[in-house]
Design an enzyme around this catalytic site. Structure first.
Site, PDB file in Angstrom:
ATOM      1  CB  CYS A 104      52.273  41.687  29.315  1.00 52.98           C
ATOM      2  SG  CYS A 104      51.697  42.277  27.807  1.00 52.98           S
ATOM      3  CE  LYS A 137      47.469  42.744  33.287  1.00 52.74           C
ATOM      4  NZ  LYS A 137      48.074  41.883  34.350  1.00 52.74           N
ATOM      5  CG  PHE A 182      52.064  40.409  23.243  1.00 55.47           C
ATOM      6  CD1 PHE A 182      51.013  40.030  23.570  1.00 55.47           C
ATOM      7  CD2 PHE A 182      51.972  41.887  22.351  1.00 55.47           C
ATOM      8  CE1 PHE A 182      49.775  40.224  23.500  1.00 55.47           C
ATOM      9  CE2 PHE A 182      50.701  42.373  22.135  1.00 55.47           C
ATOM     10  CZ  PHE A 182      49.672  41.446  22.806  1.00 55.47           C
ATOM     11  CG  HIS A 234      48.982  38.425  32.663  1.00 53.64           C
ATOM     12  ND1 HIS A 234      49.681  39.460  32.810  1.00 53.64           N
ATOM     13  CD2 HIS A 234      48.746  38.415  31.240  1.00 53.64           C
ATOM     14  CE1 HIS A 234      49.911  40.029  31.723  1.00 53.64           C
ATOM     15  NE2 HIS A 234      49.423  39.522  30.798  1.00 53.64           N
ATOM     16  CG  HIS A 294      47.807  44.670  30.189  1.00 50.85           C
ATOM     17  ND1 HIS A 294      48.897  44.654  30.738  1.00 50.85           N
ATOM     18  CD2 HIS A 294      47.723  43.595  29.296  1.00 50.85           C
ATOM     19  CE1 HIS A 294      49.721  43.760  30.633  1.00 50.85           C
ATOM     20  NE2 HIS A 294      49.021  43.008  29.894  1.00 50.85           N
ATOM     21  CD  GLU A 323      46.418  34.100  34.639  1.00 46.84           C
ATOM     22  OE1 GLU A 323      47.278  34.819  35.744  1.00 46.84           O
ATOM     23  OE2 GLU A 323      45.611  35.240  34.126  1.00 46.84           O
TER      24      GLU A 323
END
Length: 413
Positions: free
Chosen positions: A162, A333, A397, A301, A338, A312
């Site tokens: 990501c 998003k 990830f 994000h 995503h 975050e």
């Protein structure tokens, strides 16, 4: 060090198949999430995704060429075509050995992998299509674009899940800044809305199972319960500042800072202490040569998972202190879902347009405040506001952290 600017952008997204349509949808707060149409979901838990709609790549590429490209590559070449047209560069007058490309894809050709595995199981694996491998491997999006335009500079694919799209922009920025190229195409692309792809993310409990498109991808909302898979591509043309000025190029903004590191903590979960995520932000700010309080907007994000949004928020507070409550933070998003490796690239484009247009996008469908995500997340309606410096943040990830800082060119003139 050489300065780097953005001179072209192109996008294929769940809320618009070109930049103009996407940006208009962003300002309208349009949600691109809807019931999945690409396959039958009747036997699976997840029913929603953010699909690219009414996609017609044959308007850009020959149908014969397209048959040799997986969907993720088709997204990439169409977005790249728009970015090339937008940057308005004369390739015949350009040193193509100093024009490179970095395109990220986290998963690559999942559609063709799934389909050809089925064919092989039924007919024998020596009967899979001859273009299976070049359609499946992640680097062929970059390769196809390089072939199309004769780009002889660095041609690479960063695979950091990501964070990939943001890594591509940041790596391209440094490649130009440090003198290895004059122009770079940078971006990300993804197309993993298949029953296998969605099933894999569902089994690890990463996806929202909501069947309400307006309550599925809800970053920073207390009721968030997973992300919504999206797909698409974003491409940016980055160029050395003097090179761009010399040819009279249109300039959107400057790229001035890049942070990249790793949590080295867990294969999927972010570190709960947010130490490395915060250090990533600090690295970008230091490289840009600015103070934390110079940042006006963060495109977060903001995945809509419990751990990401909480962590975050913690990272932002660590870095910005009191200013964390004064700057605007939003997650687009909520509109696009995503898009894995494409997400950082598309959000990079949105960040560039925020700077150019002095507009901050909203986090749409926000209803229930979360005391652990208590920043100004620009709920539901975007804002006209001065944006001199903005930051786009991505976390992947494997513990991958990446962020870029963009600014108005005259702020560093």
């Amino acid at each position: 060090m050489r300065r780097v600017v953005v001179t072209g952008i192109g996008a294929v997204t769940p809320i618009g198949n070109n930049v103009a349509d996407m940006w208009e949808a962003v300002k309208e707060g349009k949600c691109g999430i809807a019931p999945i149409t690409l396959y039958d979901t009747s036997e699976q838990k997840v029913k929603l995704a953010a699909e690219v709609k009414d996609f017609h790549p044959e308007t850009v590429y020959d149908k014969k060429e397209l048959r040799r490209m997986d969907r993720f590559t088709q997204f990439a070449v169409v977005a790249a075509a728009e970015a090339m047209q937008d940057c308005d560069i004369d390739l015949e007058k350009t040193d193509l050995e100093r024009f490179g490309i970095i395109v990220s894809s986290g998963i690559g050709g999942l559609n063709v992998i799934q389909n050809e595995n089925k064919r092989g199981a039924e007919k024998g694996y020596d009967k899979v299509m001859p273009y299976f491998i070049p359609m499946a491997i992640s680097n062929l999006a970059a390769g196809q674009i390089a072939i199309k335009y004769g780009l002889h500079g660095m041609c690479s694919c960063v695979v950091t899940a990501c964070a990939g799209g943001t890594n591509a922009i940041g790596d391209a920025f440094r490649h130009i800044r440090d003198g290895y190229a004059d122009i770079m195409m940078a971006g990300g692309t993804e197309a993993c809305i298949t029953n296998l792809g969605i099933g894999g993310f569902t089994s690890m409990q990463a996806l929202s199972t909501s069947e309400d498109p307006n309550r599925a991808s809800i970053p920073f909302d207390k009721e968030r319960n997973g992300f919504v898979m999206g797909e698409g591509a974003g491409m940016l043309v980055l160029e050395e500042y003097e090179h761009a000025v010399a040819r009279g190029a249109k300039i959107y903004c400057e790229v001035s800072g890049y942070g990249v590191n790793c949590d080295a903590y867990h294969i999927t979960a972010p570190s709960e202490d947010a130490v490395m995520a915060s250090k990533c932000l600090e690295m970008a700010i230091k490289e840009a040569g600015i103070k934390p309080e110079d940042i006006d907007y963060i495109n977060a994000h903001g995945t809509s998972t419990k751990l990401n949004d909480k962590g975050e928020t913690k990272a932002i507070k660590k870095v910005f202190g009191d200013h964390a409550y004064k700057l605007a933070v939003s997650s687009t998003k909520a509109m696009t879902g995503h898009m894995i490796a494409a997400t950082g690239a598309v959000e990079g484009i949105i960040t560039a347009l925020s700077i150019k247009n002095d507009y901050i996008p909203a986090t749409i469908n926000y209803r229930i405040p979360d005391e652990e995500c208590d920043l100004d997340i620009v709920p539901n309606e975007g804002r006209e506001a001065k944006v001199d410096y903005a930051l786009s943040n991505s976390l992947g990830f494997g513990g991958h952290n990446a962020c870029i800082i963009m600014n108005k060119v005259d702020k560093r003139g």
